[in-house]
Motif scaffolding. Sequence first.
Motif, PDB file in Angstrom:
ATOM      1  N   ALA A  21      43.411  43.584  44.893  1.00 30.06           N
ATOM      2  CA  ALA A  21      44.261  44.327  45.628  1.00 30.06           C
ATOM      3  C   ALA A  21      44.125  44.723  47.069  1.00 30.06           C
ATOM      4  CB  ALA A  21      44.319  45.849  44.992  1.00 30.06           C
ATOM      5  N   ARG A  22      42.722  44.501  47.563  1.00 33.16           N
ATOM      6  CA  ARG A  22      42.216  44.822  48.961  1.00 33.16           C
ATOM      7  C   ARG A  22      41.980  43.548  49.756  1.00 33.16           C
ATOM      8  NH1 ARG A  22      43.116  49.066  51.158  1.00 33.16           N
ATOM      9  NH2 ARG A  22      40.953  49.235  52.161  1.00 33.16           N
ATOM     10  N   VAL A  23      42.523  42.391  49.366  1.00 30.82           N
ATOM     11  CA  VAL A  23      41.790  41.165  49.998  1.00 30.82           C
ATOM     12  C   VAL A  23      42.565  41.217  51.432  1.00 30.82           C
ATOM     13  CG1 VAL A  23      41.252  39.782  47.982  1.00 30.82           C
ATOM     14  CG2 VAL A  23      43.705  39.758  49.017  1.00 30.82           C
ATOM     15  N   HIS A  24      43.777  41.769  51.754  1.00 31.10           N
ATOM     16  CA  HIS A  24      44.091  41.640  52.874  1.00 31.10           C
ATOM     17  C   HIS A  24      43.521  42.400  54.058  1.00 31.10           C
ATOM     18  CE1 HIS A  24      45.405  45.677  51.734  1.00 31.10           C
ATOM     19  NE2 HIS A  24      45.282  46.149  52.715  1.00 31.10           N
ATOM     20  N   ALA A  25      42.281  43.173  53.491  1.00 28.28           N
ATOM     21  CA  ALA A  25      41.410  43.939  54.587  1.00 28.28           C
ATOM     22  C   ALA A  25      40.408  43.231  54.824  1.00 28.28           C
ATOM     23  CB  ALA A  25      41.281  45.440  53.970  1.00 28.28           C
ATOM     24  N   LEU A  26      39.946  42.072  54.380  1.00 27.93           N
ATOM     25  CA  LEU A  26      38.790  41.469  54.277  1.00 27.93           C
ATOM     26  C   LEU A  26      38.648  40.622  55.572  1.00 27.93           C
ATOM     27  CD1 LEU A  26      38.070  40.392  50.805  1.00 27.93           C
ATOM     28  CD2 LEU A  26      37.344  42.410  51.918  1.00 27.93           C
ATOM     29  N   GLY A  27      37.634  40.483  56.052  1.00 30.91           N
ATOM     30  CA  GLY A  27      37.395  39.531  57.265  1.00 30.91           C
ATOM     31  C   GLY A  27      37.157  38.041  56.591  1.00 30.91           C
ATOM     32  N   PRO A  28      37.329  37.072  57.764  1.00 27.71           N
ATOM     33  CA  PRO A  28      37.082  35.611  57.293  1.00 27.71           C
ATOM     34  C   PRO A  28      35.841  35.353  56.572  1.00 27.71           C
ATOM     35  CG  PRO A  28      37.318  36.029  59.680  1.00 27.71           C
ATOM     36  CD  PRO A  28      37.351  37.256  59.005  1.00 27.71           C
ATOM     37  N   GLY A  29      36.055  34.597  55.509  1.00 30.32           N
ATOM     38  CA  GLY A  29      34.773  34.198  54.821  1.00 30.32           C
ATOM     39  C   GLY A  29      34.330  35.106  53.565  1.00 30.32           C
ATOM     40  N   TRP A  30      34.820  36.406  53.634  1.00 35.18           N
ATOM     41  CA  TRP A  30      34.388  37.389  52.724  1.00 35.18           C
ATOM     42  C   TRP A  30      35.381  37.190  51.334  1.00 35.18           C
ATOM     43  CZ3 TRP A  30      30.072  39.996  52.331  1.00 35.18           C
ATOM     44  CH2 TRP A  30      29.452  40.385  53.498  1.00 35.18           C
ATOM     45  N   ARG A  31      36.603  36.815  51.473  1.00 36.62           N
ATOM     46  CA  ARG A  31      37.730  36.703  50.369  1.00 36.62           C
ATOM     47  C   ARG A  31      37.022  36.094  49.281  1.00 36.62           C
ATOM     48  NH1 ARG A  31      44.051  35.743  50.455  1.00 36.62           N
ATOM     49  NH2 ARG A  31      44.252  35.642  48.134  1.00 36.62           N
ATOM     50  N   GLN A  32      36.869  34.589  49.582  1.00 35.91           N
ATOM     51  CA  GLN A  32      36.160  33.787  48.361  1.00 35.91           C
ATOM     52  C   GLN A  32      35.071  34.493  47.518  1.00 35.91           C
ATOM     53  OE1 GLN A  32      35.250  29.882  49.504  1.00 35.91           O
ATOM     54  NE2 GLN A  32      35.287  29.104  47.450  1.00 35.91           N
ATOM     55  N   LEU A  33      34.117  34.596  48.302  1.00 30.03           N
ATOM     56  CA  LEU A  33      32.852  35.354  48.013  1.00 30.03           C
ATOM     57  C   LEU A  33      33.080  36.652  47.083  1.00 30.03           C
ATOM     58  CD1 LEU A  33      29.697  35.698  47.689  1.00 30.03           C
ATOM     59  CD2 LEU A  33      29.767  37.057  49.610  1.00 30.03           C
ATOM     60  N   LEU A  34      34.063  37.564  47.401  1.00 31.22           N
ATOM     61  CA  LEU A  34      34.109  38.686  46.829  1.00 31.22           C
ATOM     62  C   LEU A  34      35.172  38.503  45.600  1.00 31.22           C
ATOM     63  CD1 LEU A  34      34.481  41.452  49.776  1.00 31.22           C
ATOM     64  CD2 LEU A  34      32.413  40.980  48.106  1.00 31.22           C
ATOM     65  N   GLU A  35      36.050  37.522  45.648  1.00 25.93           N
ATOM     66  CA  GLU A  35      36.655  37.269  44.488  1.00 25.93           C
ATOM     67  C   GLU A  35      36.002  36.592  43.353  1.00 25.93           C
ATOM     68  OE1 GLU A  35      40.075  34.951  46.102  1.00 25.93           O
ATOM     69  OE2 GLU A  35      41.125  36.741  46.019  1.00 25.93           O
ATOM     70  N   HIS A  36      34.879  35.837  43.754  1.00 26.95           N
ATOM     71  CA  HIS A  36      34.031  35.247  43.040  1.00 26.95           C
ATOM     72  C   HIS A  36      33.168  36.318  42.245  1.00 26.95           C
ATOM     73  CE1 HIS A  36      31.301  32.170  41.115  1.00 26.95           C
ATOM     74  NE2 HIS A  36      30.295  32.972  41.622  1.00 26.95           N
ATOM     75  N   LEU A  37      32.696  37.109  42.827  1.00 26.79           N
ATOM     76  CA  LEU A  37      31.629  38.190  42.258  1.00 26.79           C
ATOM     77  C   LEU A  37      32.590  39.212  41.292  1.00 26.79           C
ATOM     78  CD1 LEU A  37      29.962  39.294  45.369  1.00 26.79           C
ATOM     79  CD2 LEU A  37      29.045  38.187  43.653  1.00 26.79           C
ATOM     80  N   HIS A  38      33.826  39.307  41.669  1.00 27.78           N
ATOM     81  CA  HIS A  38      34.650  40.292  40.981  1.00 27.78           C
ATOM     82  C   HIS A  38      35.107  39.554  39.762  1.00 27.78           C
ATOM     83  CE1 HIS A  38      38.059  43.154  40.203  1.00 27.78           C
ATOM     84  NE2 HIS A  38      38.666  41.921  39.847  1.00 27.78           N
ATOM     85  N   GLU A  39      35.259  38.228  39.665  1.00 23.53           N
ATOM     86  CA  GLU A  39      35.599  37.413  38.385  1.00 23.53           C
ATOM     87  C   GLU A  39      34.306  37.523  37.543  1.00 23.53           C
ATOM     88  OE1 GLU A  39      36.926  33.557  39.610  1.00 23.53           O
ATOM     89  OE2 GLU A  39      38.708  34.131  40.368  1.00 23.53           O
ATOM     90  N   GLN A  40      33.268  37.184  38.186  1.00 21.98           N
ATOM     91  CA  GLN A  40      31.957  37.192  37.313  1.00 21.98           C
ATOM     92  C   GLN A  40      31.668  38.564  36.702  1.00 21.98           C
ATOM     93  OE1 GLN A  40      28.784  36.189  40.373  1.00 21.98           O
ATOM     94  NE2 GLN A  40      27.967  34.708  38.843  1.00 21.98           N
ATOM     95  N   ARG A  41      31.926  39.718  37.494  1.00 24.20           N
ATOM     96  CA  ARG A  41      31.640  40.848  36.687  1.00 24.20           C
ATOM     97  C   ARG A  41      32.589  41.129  35.703  1.00 24.20           C
ATOM     98  NH1 ARG A  41      29.621  45.702  36.468  1.00 24.20           N
ATOM     99  NH2 ARG A  41      30.976  47.931  36.841  1.00 24.20           N
TER     100      ARG A  41
END
Length: 54
Positions: free
Chosen positions: A17-37
């Motif tokens: 819900a917050r990916v619009h506020a992320l800087g370049p390069g962070w989106r893919q990493l944080l989405e992967h971590l979110h899925e893992q969790r």
Amino acid sequence: MADGPTTVGAHPAQIPARVHALGPGWRQLLEHLHEQRAVEQIRAVIGILRNYSG
């Protein structure tokens, strides 16, 4: 997340819900971590159910 935390109801907003506020390069990493969790949480629930039923 430049504009501070957002809440949905009483719970903090999730990463998707917050990916619009992320800087370049962070989106893919944080989405992967979110899925893992999410997978880890499901596995924990299944493990608890196995112990309860077995």
